[in-house]
Write a protein that holds these residues in place. Structure first.
Motif, PDB file in Angstrom:
ATOM      1  N   CYS A  42      47.340  33.590  30.762  1.00  0.00           N
ATOM      2  CA  CYS A  42      47.589  34.657  31.735  1.00  0.00           C
ATOM      3  C   CYS A  42      46.338  35.523  31.905  1.00  0.00           C
ATOM      4  O   CYS A  42      45.975  35.901  33.020  1.00  0.00           O
ATOM      5  N   LEU A  43      45.675  35.828  30.804  1.00  0.00           N
ATOM      6  CA  LEU A  43      44.460  36.645  30.844  1.00  0.00           C
ATOM      7  C   LEU A  43      43.352  35.964  31.638  1.00  0.00           C
ATOM      8  O   LEU A  43      42.735  36.566  32.521  1.00  0.00           O
ATOM      9  N   PHE A  44      43.091  34.687  31.355  1.00  0.00           N
ATOM     10  CA  PHE A  44      42.004  33.993  32.027  1.00  0.00           C
ATOM     11  C   PHE A  44      42.297  33.764  33.511  1.00  0.00           C
ATOM     12  O   PHE A  44      41.401  33.889  34.348  1.00  0.00           O
ATOM     13  N   SER A  45      43.538  33.438  33.842  1.00  0.00           N
ATOM     14  CA  SER A  45      43.849  33.259  35.261  1.00  0.00           C
ATOM     15  C   SER A  45      43.800  34.598  35.996  1.00  0.00           C
ATOM     16  O   SER A  45      43.368  34.664  37.146  1.00  0.00           O
ATOM     17  N   SER A  46      44.198  35.667  35.326  1.00  0.00           N
ATOM     18  CA  SER A  46      44.111  36.994  35.933  1.00  0.00           C
ATOM     19  C   SER A  46      42.652  37.420  36.106  1.00  0.00           C
ATOM     20  O   SER A  46      42.292  38.016  37.120  1.00  0.00           O
ATOM     21  N   LEU A  47      41.822  37.116  35.126  1.00  0.00           N
ATOM     22  CA  LEU A  47      40.380  37.392  35.255  1.00  0.00           C
ATOM     23  C   LEU A  47      39.784  36.640  36.441  1.00  0.00           C
ATOM     24  O   LEU A  47      38.965  37.187  37.181  1.00  0.00           O
ATOM     25  N   PHE A  48      40.196  35.395  36.621  1.00  0.00           N
ATOM     26  CA  PHE A  48      39.695  34.601  37.733  1.00  0.00           C
ATOM     27  C   PHE A  48      40.103  35.218  39.067  1.00  0.00           C
ATOM     28  O   PHE A  48      39.280  35.381  39.976  1.00  0.00           O
ATOM     29  N   VAL A  49      41.379  35.562  39.197  1.00  0.00           N
ATOM     30  CA  VAL A  49      41.877  36.133  40.452  1.00  0.00           C
ATOM     31  C   VAL A  49      41.208  37.475  40.733  1.00  0.00           C
ATOM     32  O   VAL A  49      40.733  37.723  41.848  1.00  0.00           O
ATOM     33  N   HIS A  50      41.150  38.346  39.734  1.00  0.00           N
ATOM     34  CA  HIS A  50      40.551  39.662  39.959  1.00  0.00           C
ATOM     35  C   HIS A  50      39.043  39.572  40.161  1.00  0.00           C
ATOM     36  O   HIS A  50      38.463  40.382  40.889  1.00  0.00           O
TER      37      HIS A  50
END
Length: 99
Positions: free
Chosen positions: A9-17
């Motif tokens: 969740c953290l890495f995908s959120s970092l990618f999106v943001h």
């Protein structure tokens, strides 16, 4: 279990943001305070999704633990990226405005 779901969740959120931050920088490059606005909005959005990711990852891991099941790494990937995807869908929809 909680840790792996949270990491995805953290890495995908970092990618999106990160992608949205780059888009905001490009779109607001001529604005006088564009960089500050971009930094504030991306950091607040990331921190909010981080807090939500912690809570929902703990809930998913708790359900799996109570059920006595093990979580495969692919399941952690699906749950982590799914959390980010649902967060983006809910953010762009008007569901919250109707509540």
């Amino acid at each position: 279990m909680w840790y792996w779901v949270f990491l995805w969740c953290l890495f995908s959120s970092l990618f999106v943001h990160g992608a949205v931050g780059v888009l905001m920088l490009v779109m607001l490059q001529r604005h006088r305070r564009g960089r500050v606005i971009t930094l504030v909005l991306v950091s607040v959005g990331f921190l909010a999704s981080l807090a939500g990711g912690v809570i929902t990852s703990a809930a998913v891991a708790g359900v799996y633990r109570v059920a006595g099941k093990d979580m495969a790494p692919l399941q952690a990937l699906v749950f982590g990226v799914g959390q980010t995807t649902l967060s983006v869908i809910i953010s762009f929809s008007r569901i919250l405005a109707t509540l």
